[in-house]
Motif scaffolding. Structure first.
Motif: not given
Length: 244
Positions: A55-61
């Protein structure tokens, strides 16, 4: 690579470089434990490795308005399969890269008033998670047909594959510019007699592709190559290679 602080992570999904709009990147791999305890186990629980999961996850603006920006990219890829490539520290030639073909299963945007508009996204791997190297850095523009630098991955044994992920991040020019990427191998870094190992489909829009070639491959050196067409073309792309 010794201990370091996460400052230069790189994240590529499909045809988007999400590095400049990300401040969080997580990658996990898990092997299921299947019990095989029996009366001959001496009173100890015994398990075998079962299905593997990534599983991959990311976040930001949050940003929108261009195919290479997070909202456009994550929305168009939601529910679909495509390459995800993550680098824990930079994306220079030879840098460590983790990549897979993943199903984008989650996308979230928005938060409370006054906050910088955020985004979050998740994807679940549909292919093996590959630990490899960057074979072409994202910041090097290519304007004509050519080949890249070689990296020494080692031979691909029987039962394993050479995996390749490619992300076309920027396209300029007229006359419908197009790029066809591929991977070739040879016995050493001179590439005196290269052999085609992987060929991707032609790309005329921002996009990503992932492919694999079965072993055995006795060559130990690999490099990207590309064929470019169009008038005044210029392409930015990143390629990752690995054996799994």
């Amino acid at each position: 690579m010794s201990h370091f602080v996460l400052l230069n992570c790189r994240l590529f999904t499909g045809g988007a470089d999400l590095t400049g709009s990300s401040n969080k990147l997580e990658l996990s791999a898990e092997v299921g434990d299947e019990e095989r305890t029996n009366f001959a186990s001496g009173g100890w629980k015994e398990v075998l490795g079962g299905l593997r999961e990534t599983e991959l996850s990311g976040g930001g603006q949050w940003e929108a308005g261009d195919p290479g920006r997070v909202d456009d990219a994550r929305w168009s890829e939601l529910g679909g399969l495509g390459p995800w490539t993550a680098c824990p520290d930079r994306a220079d030639l030879g840098a460590l890269a983790w990549f897979t073909s993943a199903m984008s299963g989650g996308y979230k945007l928005g938060d409370q008033v006054g906050a910088v508009a955020p985004w979050e996204g998740q994807a679940k791997g549909s292919w093996p998670l590959v630990r490899g190297q960057i074979a072409h850095p994202p910041g090097t523009a290519r304007t004509a047909t050519g080949t890249g630098s070689g990296i020494q991955l080692g031979a691909v044994p029987a039962g394993k594959h050479l995996y390749a992920a490619a992300h076309v991040l920027s396209i300029a020019g007229t006359g419908s510019p197009s790029i066809t990427l591929g991977i070739e191998s040879d016995v050493d870094n001179t590439f005196a007699s290269p052999t085609d190992v992987v060929t991707f489909g032609a790309a005329g829009v921002l996009s990503g592709q992932i492919a694999r070639a079965p072993g055995p491959v006795t060559d130990t050196w690999f490099r990207p190559k590309w064929t470019i067409t169009g008038t005044g073309p210029s392409f930015l792309f990143v390629v990752a290679l690995g054996i799994a």
